[in-house]
Design a protein around this motif. Structure first.
Motif, PDB file in Angstrom:
ATOM      1  N   SER A 155     -39.253  42.250  37.195  1.00 12.57           N
ATOM      2  CA  SER A 155     -38.679  43.351  36.421  1.00 12.57           C
ATOM      3  C   SER A 155     -38.798  44.655  37.194  1.00 12.57           C
ATOM      4  N   MET A 164     -34.956  43.375  33.534  1.00 10.09           N
ATOM      5  CA  MET A 164     -35.416  42.091  34.069  1.00 10.09           C
ATOM      6  C   MET A 164     -34.317  41.520  34.953  1.00 10.09           C
ATOM      7  N   ALA A 187     -41.353  44.246  30.504  1.00  6.46           N
ATOM      8  CA  ALA A 187     -41.380  44.510  31.947  1.00  6.46           C
ATOM      9  C   ALA A 187     -42.761  44.243  32.534  1.00  6.46           C
ATOM     10  N   THR A 193     -43.619  43.281  38.737  1.00  9.62           N
ATOM     11  CA  THR A 193     -43.026  44.497  38.172  1.00  9.62           C
ATOM     12  C   THR A 193     -42.895  45.549  39.257  1.00  9.62           C
TER      13      THR A 193
END
Length: 209
Positions: A155, A164, A187, A193
């Motif tokens: 994400s 995403m 996320a 991330t």
């Protein structure tokens, strides 16, 4: 003058530090033919295998050559890029917690996928910090196919939203290819991330005030 004499007698400390990682680079290269023979499904299955071995307390250092070989093969199949030896070396240095300095054009974005994939196998979530929202989004889109093929979610945080990577999203606006809008919690629940230090920092402050 003194610095040159010290370097001549004792060697360049950076070179000495890098040399100790060369065996791991060779191991990754020796594994390449084996991983090339895997089907996409078998390559995906390697992620589950690595996670199971970690759950049995096998250290990441022991899994590193195979994990790097898997990430390299996934990159070749998805974005048509192959990690060179110097990039494998950069990935090992990043995983070791040291700083890997690379010049513009040497493939820092691709290098990061190696250490990111390996550490994401622990299931604790990996945060990749970059300098602006554009790069966070771009790298999610660009490197997302590698992680997706390996069964991981990725994400990115943006100033007022989050996304995403989703290859099934085909009707996104220009510049937003394969990005599905999500909330911040989703996320952070992803395996990987991307975001800026500001986004990570302010989210931490908001959650802890």
């Amino acid at each position: 003058m003194v610095a040159r004499v010290i370097k001549k007698v004792f060697g360049d400390p950076n070179e000495r530090a890098l040399k100790k990682h060369l065996n791991a680079v060779e191991e990754v290269n020796e594994l390449e033919p084996e991983f090339e023979r895997l089907t996409d499904e078998e390559l995906l299955g390697k992620t589950a295998e690595f996670k199971a071995r970690i759950a049995e307390d096998e250290p990441l250092a022991d899994i590193l050559p195979e994990a790097f070989a898997a990430a390299r093969e996934a990159a070749k199949r998805t974005i048509r890029q192959r990690h060179y030896d110097v990039q494998l070396l950069g990935g090992i240095v990043l995983h070791s917690g040291a700083v890997a300095e690379m010049k513009t054009g040497e493939g820092k974005t691709l290098v990061a996928t190696l250490a990111v994939y390996l550490n994401a196998l622990e299931g604790k979530g990996v945060h990749l910090v970059t300098v602006n929202d554009y790069l966070a989004k771009r790298d999610t889109q660009w490197m997302g196919p590698i992680y997706h093929l390996l069964g991981l979610t990725v994400s990115c945080l943006q100033h007022d939203t989050a996304y995403m990577f989703d290859p099934d999203v085909t009707d996104a606006p220009v510049g937003m290819a394969h990005l599905r809008p999500i909330n911040r919690r989703e996320a952070y629940a992803a395996d990987i991330t991307h975001g800026t230090n500001n986004e990570f920092g302010f989210d931490y402050l908001r959650d802890n005030m």
